[in-house]
Scaffold this active site. Sequence first.
Site, PDB file in Angstrom:
ATOM      1  N   SER A 190       0.831  -1.195   0.000  1.00 45.10           N
ATOM      2  CA  SER A 190       0.000   0.000   0.000  1.00 45.10           C
ATOM      3  C   SER A 190       0.873   1.255   0.000  1.00 45.10           C
ATOM      4  O   SER A 190       1.766   1.394  -0.828  1.00 45.10           O
ATOM      5  CB  SER A 190      -0.933  -0.052   1.217  1.00 45.10           C
ATOM      6  OG  SER A 190      -1.950   0.893   1.102  1.00 45.10           O
ATOM      7  N   ASP A 231      -9.872  -4.298  -5.858  1.00 42.78           N
ATOM      8  CA  ASP A 231      -9.302  -3.600  -4.707  1.00 42.78           C
ATOM      9  C   ASP A 231      -9.787  -2.162  -4.773  1.00 42.78           C
ATOM     10  O   ASP A 231      -9.419  -1.415  -5.672  1.00 42.78           O
ATOM     11  CB  ASP A 231      -7.769  -3.665  -4.772  1.00 42.78           C
ATOM     12  CG  ASP A 231      -7.102  -2.883  -3.639  1.00 42.78           C
ATOM     13  OD1 ASP A 231      -7.817  -2.278  -2.818  1.00 42.78           O
ATOM     14  OD2 ASP A 231      -5.862  -2.884  -3.588  1.00 42.78           O
ATOM     15  N   HIS A 244      -7.623  -5.391  -0.423  1.00 44.88           N
ATOM     16  CA  HIS A 244      -6.427  -4.583  -0.523  1.00 44.88           C
ATOM     17  C   HIS A 244      -5.197  -5.300   0.026  1.00 44.88           C
ATOM     18  O   HIS A 244      -4.100  -4.773  -0.039  1.00 44.88           O
ATOM     19  CB  HIS A 244      -6.669  -3.272   0.256  1.00 44.88           C
ATOM     20  CG  HIS A 244      -5.568  -2.273   0.125  1.00 44.88           C
ATOM     21  ND1 HIS A 244      -5.096  -1.824  -1.103  1.00 44.88           N
ATOM     22  CD2 HIS A 244      -4.831  -1.606   1.064  1.00 44.88           C
ATOM     23  CE1 HIS A 244      -4.129  -0.935  -0.905  1.00 44.88           C
ATOM     24  NE2 HIS A 244      -3.947  -0.793   0.395  1.00 44.88           N
TER      25      HIS A 244
END
Lengths: 430, 267
Positions: B95, B217, B245
């Site tokens: 991320s 996602d 995610h």
Amino acid sequence: MMCRTAQNPDAEPDLNAADAAFTSMLEDSAEDLYEQAPCGYLSTLMDGTIAKINSTLLEWLGLERPQVVGRMRFPDLLTVGGKLYHETHFAPTLQMEGEASGVALDIKIAGGQRMPVLVTSRVKTGESGEPMLIRTTVFDARDRRAYEKELLRSRQAAEEARRQAEADRDRLQEALAVLQQSLLPAQLPCIPGLEAAAHYHTASPDLLGGDFYDLFSLETGRWAFFLGDVCGKGPQAAAVTSLTRYTLRAAALHDADPVTVLTTLNTVLHERYTSGDTRYCTAIFGTLHPGDGHVEVHLASGGHPSALIQRADGSADYLPTPGGMLVGVLPKVQFTAARTRLSPGDTLLLYTDGLTEARTGPHRELYGEDALRAFAAGRPPAGPQALISALTGLIAGFGDGLDDDTALLALGVPALLPTTLPTRASEDLR
Amino acid sequence: MDIRSRNNVTVTGRAEGPVLLLAHGFGCDQNMWRLVLPALAETYQVVLFDYVGSGRADAAAWDERRYSSLEGYALDVLEVCEELDLRDVAFVGHSVSAMVGVLAAAKAPQRFSRLVMVAPSPRYIDDEGYRGGFSADDIDELLEFLESNYLGWSAAMAPVIMGNEDRPELGEELTASFCASDPDMARVFARTTFLSDSREDLKTVAVPTLILDCQQDMIAPPQVGAFVHAAIPGSRLVTLEATGHCPQLSAPGATAAAITSFLGSTG
């Protein structure tokens, strides 16, 4: 009267019958319990796809079953912020721990509104422990969330108030410290043939003390000193201290006779504080005339504890100044003067009653003037700095038995070589 | 300051293997990598850590100003690398950490040899000609949930906070709540993450790079993965058959395999 014990064998069938009666009366079934439960139920595949959902939740959402089952994922029911929270916190926790409970989220409900809910999910695993599906309950948390928001707001307000209070306190303490410092000399002057040391103990950093001392030059070869204690504490006392300090300095420059100086101070304080708000102080004022290897001391006391002299031979005695009156109370006053000579190795100690009125021992008895004299007599005569250091240690040992400010000023003639080393006033402004 | 304890650094895997530095994203901590760790540890020396403000990093080291920009988090990465004297590092960032890795590699290019970006997004908020998927209001709403959910957390954690050093089982509870963090710090990390714009920084990437994204996602949708792929010349894009995610949790096998295969082919 019937004997009830005889009927006991029949009791159980009766109970079963009652149970059945209740059940049929409630028309409750597992299916109905699920569909019409007072909370939302749903089951999803591991990727979040909704496989089963109860009527309660569908009603809240304003959706029909065919729109949801197999078509929507659990996060689709959430608001965008809720989805973010779901992806970053809820889903990882569920995947790692197999359970996530009591998580606050919002679902999108009929009419474009949002509804605060509390979500608990648990992963159902197969016989060999592999995850199969996720079971989720959704509780209506509208009232509770409103309450929590109120709590949060209160907490934030309290936090802000605390921050503000701390900032205010810091500012105030800084101002107090500056003011307190203005009441005391930053450094004692260097006087040829004389050693001087001082110490100021502050009982409370929040309260301006009313003790004061000073040592300053009059004219060539002559010096003046004073030490005293203003009644009370706080800003009012500090104002009196300030007035006292500068009156004493100015009066001494005009006429340094100790009784005259204290009389001038008395007039000033009495005139300033006549209208009901009587403010007074006790003080010893004196002058120093350094001579050939000794110093002549001429001092007067206005209601202040007698000065103590530690002699070079190891003895210690008070220099009595009986009968001196408080400064500032009455328009006409009498002050008591005294003279002494400091020879090499002698030290004159002035102190405020914080020291002698400290409470010591298990019975919290007054420390007292006799104990102070014995303490000085019990120390080798090593000059003002050594005596102040010893007394600083004594004060520290009193702990909370010493609840008043204490000022100490020691003046002495060095035993061996005359020194002109600067002596610094030590302060323990805690 | 002791960086190892500050960032709760863990070193595991094959001692003489190539170095793999795993960096968690916003939300949880290094435990995010737990499911891929066994596979990666066979081949690599794996270094894990928690950013200050997350997991079991030293909360006393928190500095709101430093951690209000991604550079502050990149500094954590660089300080861990210096402390352990890591070289030839393959950096795996999940991320927002993918972007932290880009910044760290630009600052100390001599330490990094490969970059793996797991579900990366260089900008979360929509912009002209760019679709990140979120509006500023969405981010504010997330910040609210961080607050609300802290209430429950603080109740559960109260015994730990109140100091029960003689009851280690409470420490285990803390580990279990690996997505729980101080809300003040989490808020800063959230804001820093979701208000960041690292699109320009992608141009600085000069090492072989793998982009791993997921089929579904909502935080890093496919068009964002494609954007990152296009912005880094020579990068490889692998889309995992995963939802959500966190492919390292939802598809750990495929995630580990993609990382190993990429590192094997570029080593």
